[in-house]
Design a protein around this motif. Structure first.
Motif, PDB file in Angstrom:
ATOM      1  N   ALA A  60      30.231  31.934  45.145  1.00  0.00           N
ATOM      2  CA  ALA A  60      31.162  31.149  44.271  1.00  0.00           C
ATOM      3  C   ALA A  60      31.745  32.314  43.312  1.00  0.00           C
ATOM      4  CB  ALA A  60      30.615  30.092  43.738  1.00  0.00           C
ATOM      5  N   PHE A  61      32.958  32.251  43.151  1.00  0.00           N
ATOM      6  CA  PHE A  61      33.574  33.109  42.213  1.00  0.00           C
ATOM      7  C   PHE A  61      35.001  32.750  41.644  1.00  0.00           C
ATOM      8  CE2 PHE A  61      35.879  34.086  46.032  1.00  0.00           C
ATOM      9  CZ  PHE A  61      37.274  34.779  45.479  1.00  0.00           C
ATOM     10  N   SER A  62      35.164  32.766  40.517  1.00  0.00           N
ATOM     11  CA  SER A  62      36.352  32.723  39.428  1.00  0.00           C
ATOM     12  C   SER A  62      37.100  33.955  39.249  1.00  0.00           C
ATOM     13  CB  SER A  62      35.925  31.932  38.328  1.00  0.00           C
ATOM     14  OG  SER A  62      36.923  31.403  37.609  1.00  0.00           O
ATOM     15  N   VAL A  63      38.298  34.035  39.512  1.00  0.00           N
ATOM     16  CA  VAL A  63      39.116  35.195  38.964  1.00  0.00           C
ATOM     17  C   VAL A  63      40.037  34.550  37.999  1.00  0.00           C
ATOM     18  CG1 VAL A  63      40.762  37.030  39.592  1.00  0.00           C
ATOM     19  CG2 VAL A  63      38.830  36.250  41.329  1.00  0.00           C
ATOM     20  N   THR A  64      40.121  35.329  36.790  1.00  0.00           N
ATOM     21  CA  THR A  64      40.875  34.708  35.795  1.00  0.00           C
ATOM     22  C   THR A  64      41.763  35.876  35.335  1.00  0.00           C
ATOM     23  OG1 THR A  64      39.159  33.297  34.912  1.00  0.00           O
ATOM     24  CG2 THR A  64      40.909  33.749  33.434  1.00  0.00           C
ATOM     25  N   PRO A  65      43.058  35.832  35.466  1.00  0.00           N
ATOM     26  CA  PRO A  65      43.840  36.931  35.021  1.00  0.00           C
ATOM     27  C   PRO A  65      43.790  36.955  33.207  1.00  0.00           C
ATOM     28  CG  PRO A  65      45.310  35.210  35.526  1.00  0.00           C
ATOM     29  CD  PRO A  65      43.855  34.852  36.038  1.00  0.00           C
ATOM     30  N   LEU A  66      43.931  37.889  32.676  1.00  0.00           N
ATOM     31  CA  LEU A  66      43.970  37.772  30.978  1.00  0.00           C
ATOM     32  C   LEU A  66      45.403  38.661  30.558  1.00  0.00           C
ATOM     33  CD1 LEU A  66      40.346  39.002  30.441  1.00  0.00           C
ATOM     34  CD2 LEU A  66      41.089  36.573  30.505  1.00  0.00           C
ATOM     35  N   GLY A  67      45.840  38.250  29.555  1.00  0.00           N
ATOM     36  CA  GLY A  67      47.075  38.970  28.979  1.00  0.00           C
ATOM     37  C   GLY A  67      48.396  38.468  29.804  1.00  0.00           C
ATOM     38  N   VAL A  68      48.260  37.322  30.169  1.00  0.00           N
ATOM     39  CA  VAL A  68      49.618  36.872  30.979  1.00  0.00           C
ATOM     40  C   VAL A  68      50.011  35.474  30.496  1.00  0.00           C
ATOM     41  CG1 VAL A  68      48.958  38.084  33.024  1.00  0.00           C
ATOM     42  CG2 VAL A  68      48.257  35.626  33.079  1.00  0.00           C
ATOM     43  N   GLY A  69      49.023  35.018  29.428  1.00  0.00           N
ATOM     44  CA  GLY A  69      49.649  33.778  28.923  1.00  0.00           C
ATOM     45  C   GLY A  69      48.673  32.521  29.344  1.00  0.00           C
TER      46      GLY A  69
END
Length: 101
Positions: A4-13
């Motif tokens: 189980a994984f979660s990918v979160t973009p940072l610096g994009v709002g």
């Protein structure tokens, strides 16, 4: 093995759904059993290499458009078990049903 994984973009709002969809698209195109909910995407495969390759490509898809990416990952490593995505939930549901008066 289930990861189980979660990918979160940072610096994009604040609105990151479009970026997360890029990662989920990679998972769905992998052909491995998977499930996405509000917090995580779970993927099931036979080997570390098979599953982690998909996770790596999902992160890379987000990384292409985001300056920074956060990854949270949890793994259930249990050789010989297949269809864990379904069977683990079915076991819990069976216990819940048995508790009904």
């Amino acid at each position: 093995m289930i990861v189980a994984f979660s990918v979160t973009p940072l610096g994009v709002g604040e609105d990151v759904g479009e970026y997360v969809a890029d990662a989920v698209r990679v998972v769905r195109e992998s052909g491995l059993p998977n499930r996405t909910d509000a917090m995580f995407t779970s993927i099931e495969g036979e080997t570390w290499d098979e599953v982690m390759d998909v996770v790596k490509r999902a992160v890379a898809a987000v990384e292409e458009r985001a300056p920074r990416v956060s990854l949270v990952l949890k793994a259930d490593i249990r050789p010989g078990v297949t269809d864990g995505l379904t069977s683990k939930v079915a076991t819990v549901e069976r216990h819940l049903t048995a508790e009904q008066p």
